[in-house]
Write an enzyme that holds these catalytic residues in place. Structure first.
Site, short mmCIF file in Angstrom:
data_model
loop_
_atom_site.label_atom_id
_atom_site.label_comp_id
_atom_site.label_asym_id
_atom_site.label_seq_id
_atom_site.Cartn_x
_atom_site.Cartn_y
_atom_site.Cartn_z
N ALA A 83 0.85 -1.20 0.00
CA ALA A 83 0.00 0.00 0.00
C ALA A 83 0.88 1.24 0.00
O ALA A 83 2.11 1.15 0.02
CB ALA A 83 -0.90 -0.02 1.23
N ASN A 84 0.25 2.40 -0.02
CA ASN A 84 1.00 3.65 0.18
C ASN A 84 0.20 4.58 1.08
O ASN A 84 -0.93 4.27 1.46
CB ASN A 84 1.37 4.29 -1.17
CG ASN A 84 0.15 4.74 -1.95
OD1 ASN A 84 -0.59 5.62 -1.52
ND2 ASN A 84 -0.08 4.11 -3.10
N ARG A 85 0.78 5.71 1.42
CA ARG A 85 0.20 6.56 2.47
C ARG A 85 -0.82 7.57 1.95
O ARG A 85 -1.25 8.46 2.69
CB ARG A 85 1.32 7.32 3.20
CG ARG A 85 2.23 6.42 3.98
CD ARG A 85 3.21 7.25 4.81
NE ARG A 85 4.27 6.44 5.35
CZ ARG A 85 4.14 5.66 6.42
NH1 ARG A 85 2.97 5.62 7.05
NH2 ARG A 85 5.16 4.95 6.86
N SER A 86 -1.24 7.47 0.70
CA SER A 86 -2.21 8.43 0.18
C SER A 86 -3.52 8.36 0.97
O SER A 86 -4.07 7.28 1.19
CB SER A 86 -2.49 8.15 -1.29
OG SER A 86 -3.57 8.95 -1.72
N ALA A 110 -2.84 7.85 -6.02
CA ALA A 110 -1.46 7.39 -5.96
C ALA A 110 -1.46 5.92 -6.36
O ALA A 110 -1.70 5.03 -5.53
CB ALA A 110 -0.90 7.57 -4.56
#
Ligand code: C5P
Length: 222
Positions: A29-32, A95
Site C-alpha cells: 500500500a501507500n500513504r495516500s 497514488a
C-alpha cells in the site's frame, strides 16, 4: 454561492492509494489519504458537475458525487477506462502503485514457510492510457510528486501522457502532500507559464485546479 461553471459536465476523479495483494491477507500500500482527490471532487460537484470518484478509501462521498470503490491498480484501470470515454473532465489524483506482486498467493503465507521472496512487476500506467485514448474536448489532469527538476519532469509528462494539466505537489515543503489537510502545488499546462498555488487548504487547492480546468475548457471551445 460560487460559480456553476461545470453545470452538466461529467467529472471523473480517482482518489487514494491502490493496494496490491501479496497474499490472502497482505497488501503493498501507500500513504495516500485521498483527501486531495475528494477535495477536487467536492469542488467540481459544488460547481455543478456530476461527479464520479473512483476511490480506494473509505471516506464520505461529497454532496453530488457518486463513489465507486476499487482496491488495485488493475481495478482502478478498468473503472477509469469504462468511465473516461464519456467524461468531460478526468482527474487522476490517485497514488497508483508503480509495482505489484507478479503473482498474489491465494492463501496466507505462513511464518514457518520462511521469509518469502516477493517478485514485483510494473503496473499499467492508467493515465498514459487515458491520454492515448482521450476524446476530443476532454480535459485530462494528472498529479505528480516531484522531488527535483519539477518543471522539466512535469513538462515532459504533460507531453508524453497527452495531458492538459499537471498538478505538481511541492513535496519539499512542510505540510504538503500525503495525509495533510493542506497542500502547495504548481500548475503546468501546455504553452503556459507554470502557476504556483501557495500553501492552502486542499479544498482551496482544488478550487485553483478547477479554475484552470474551466479555463482550459473555454480555450478549447473558443
Ligand atoms: O509518472 P508519474 O507516476 O509521476 O505520474 C503520476 C500521475 O500518473 C498521477 O496522476 C497518477 O494518478 C498517474 N499514474 C497512473 N498509473 C500509474 C502510475 C501513475 O495513472 N501506474
Amino acid at each position: 454561492l460560487g460559480p456553476r461553471d461545470l453545470d452538466g459536465v461529467h467529472v471523473v476523479v480517482s482518489a487514494g492509494g491502490t493496494r496490491e495483494p501479496i497474499d490472502a491477507v497482505r497488501v503493498i500500500a501507500n500513504r495516500s489519504s485521498g483527501k486531495q482527490g475528494y477535495a477536487v471532487a467536492a469542488e467540481a460537484a459544488a460547481r455543478g458537475a456530476s461527479v464520479t470518484i473512483v476511490s480506494t478509501v473509505d471516506r464520505p462521498a461529497p454532496v453530488g458525487a457518486a463513489v465507486e470503490r476499487v482496491e488495485t491498480a488493475a481495478q482502478m484501470q478498468s473503472a477509469m477506462e469504462r468511465l473516461a470515454p464519456s467524461a468531460g473532465v478526468v482527474v487522476m489524483a490517485a497514488a497508483v502503485a508503480d509495482f505489484r506482486p507478479a503473482a498474489a498467493v491465494d492463501r496466507k503465507i505462513k511464518k514457518h514457510d520462511g521469509v518469502p521472496e516477493i517478485v514485483l512487476e510494473p503496473t499499467p500506467d492508467i493515465l498514459a492510457g487515458l491520454g492515448a485514448n482521450k476524446p476530443a474536448g476532454q480535459v485530462l489532469v494528472g498529479f505528480a510528486a516531484e522531488t527535483d527538476d519539477m518543471a522539466a519532469n512535469a513538462q515532459r509528462k504533460l507531453v508524453a501522457k497527452h495531458l492538459d494539466l499537471i498538478v505538481a505537489n511541492d513535496v519539499a515543503a512542510d505540510a504538503t502532500g500525503f495525509q495533510h489537510d493542506t497542500n502547495a502545488v504548481t500548475l503546468f499546462s501546455p504553452d503556459q507559464s507554470p502557476v504556483e498555488v501557495p500553501l492552502a487548504d486542499k479544498r482551496q487547492i482544488a478550487a485553483a485546479v478547477i479554475d484552470r480546468v474551466v479555463a482550459l475548457r473555454r480555450a478549447a471551445t473558443d
